[in-house]
Structure formats: structure tokens, C-alpha cells
Scaffold this active site. Structure first.
Site, PDB file in Angstrom:
ATOM      1  N   SER A   9       0.547  -1.045   0.023  1.00  0.00           N
ATOM      2  CA  SER A   9       0.197   0.102  -0.251  1.00  0.00           C
ATOM      3  C   SER A   9       0.751   1.394   0.279  1.00  0.00           C
ATOM      4  CB  SER A   9      -0.811   0.553   1.167  1.00  0.00           C
ATOM      5  OG  SER A   9      -0.260  -0.549   2.333  1.00  0.00           O
ATOM      6  N   HIS A  34       2.584   4.592   3.703  1.00  0.00           N
ATOM      7  CA  HIS A  34       1.501   4.783   3.041  1.00  0.00           C
ATOM      8  C   HIS A  34       1.880   6.796   2.855  1.00  0.00           C
ATOM      9  CE1 HIS A  34      -2.347   2.812   4.377  1.00  0.00           C
ATOM     10  NE2 HIS A  34      -1.371   1.919   3.713  1.00  0.00           N
TER      11      HIS A  34
END
Length: 195
Positions: A120, A172
Site C-alpha cells: 500500500s 502510505h
């Protein structure tokens, strides 16, 4: 249109490691892919890497914890990575994945320690890259739907609240910032575009 071979390979590696580690439950398997096995930082900062296990700087991107984790990341990697690979070349996607993966892994390690994984950080980096490149280069063939960006940013904020459980939020964040910066630099500086 040719198949995005590198994207397929990256998704396949994630799936193989997810299955081989029983979605992260098999600690003996995932320890080989963690950035470090040791919680201590300070003088112990990345002891395995300092002893030659340099693959650990990138391999956390292939670890996934749970079915939603692997499905979410694989779908977005397929969508974003495939778009980049189709409009550019595989080497461009490879560079983005490597640099964003490495730097977002380091950011997450410094922020929260070694027990993390997932694609991610890279996915958010690819998202930022596609958004910035398309935004600052009107002639780009690589454009992101604004609804997708809005949905991903809502998810980004929800992750930071902690209500969704333990998430590699710094990966992230670092990935997103790196991707936006890279897309902007490529669109404005390298391509000679103006804001």
C-alpha cells in the site's frame, strides 16, 4: 494492447508470499521478508541490512496480512501499475516501485519499527504519481479519475484515525508524497511543462 508483465509479476509475488505465509500468520516465513527481525532501533538500526541482507529494504512490500489487505493492494497495483506500464514502459514502473517501496519502508520502520508489510505504500505512491503527472501535464495519457483520488484520500484519512486497526500509515504517507513529487517533477521539470 500488450499485457503489463511487470505488474502481473508483482501481483503474483504478493499472492505467493501471502499464501506461503498464511496471510502473515506464519511468522517463520514473514521474518525473511521483514525489514528487520529486531524491535530495537538506535545502534541496532537495520542490523541484517548492515550485515548484507539488503533485500530486506524492499521485501516488506510483498508481505500481506489478511485477505482484504492482499485483495485491496493487488487490485490497485493492477489498476495503477498496469496503467503506468501500458503508457510508459516496464522500467518506469520498476523504478517507481523500487524507489517508493524502499523509501516508504524506511519511513515506516523509523516511525513504528519493523513489523509491517504490504504494497500500500507503493500503491499510494503510484496514485500520487498518476494524479500529479496527469494534473500538471494536460497532454498526459495517464490521467486519474478525481472520484478515485477522493475515495483513496478518504481511505487514507480513515487509516490514520486508527479505527481500521494497525496500518502502515507512515508508508502510505511517504509513498503518497514521493509519488506526487515524482509525478510533478516529471511533468513540470523533466517534460518542461509550466504550472
Amino acid at each position: 494492447m500488450p499485457q503489463p508483465v511487470l505488474t502481473i509479476v508483482l501481483v503474483a509475488i504478493c499472492i505467493v508470499i501471502a499464501l506461503g505465509s498464511n496471510l502473515g500468520d506464519n511468522r517463520a516465513v514473514i521474518e525473511n521478508f521483514l525489514i528487520s527481525k529486531y524491535l530495537g532501533q538506535g545502534v541496532w538500526f537495520l542490523p541484517e541490512v548492515r550485515n548484507g541482507e539488503i533485500w530486506r529494504l524492499i521485501t516488506p512490500i510483498f508481505i500481506h496480512f489478511g485477505i482484504l489487505h492482499i485483495v485491496f493492494n493487488s487490485l490497485w497495483l493492477w489498476e495503477l501499475g498496469g496503467a503506468i506500464e501500458r503508457t510508459s514502459q516496464a522500467w518506469k514502473l520498476g523504478m517507481l516501485v523500487f524507489v517508493i517501496g524502499l523509501l516508504s519502508n524506511l519511513a515506516q520502520y523509523i516511525y513504528a519499527g519493523p513489523f509491517f508489510g504490504g504494497m500500500s505504500g507503493v500503491v499510494y505512491g503510484l496514485l500520487g504519481y498518476v494524479w500529479a503527472y496527469g494534473r500538471f501535464n494536460p497532454a498526459a495519457r495517464l490521467v486519474l479519475n478525481q472520484a478515485v483520488m477522493a475515495m483513496m484520500m478518504i481511505w487514507f484519512v480513515l487509516c490514520w484515525t486508527g479505527i481500521l486497526g494497525p496500518i502502515a500509515n507512515m508508508a502510505h504517507t511517504a509513498g503518497l508524497l514521493l509519488g506526487v513529487g515524482w509525478g510533478w517533477l516529471e511533468a513540470v521539470v523533466v517534460k518542461g511543462k509550466r504550472l
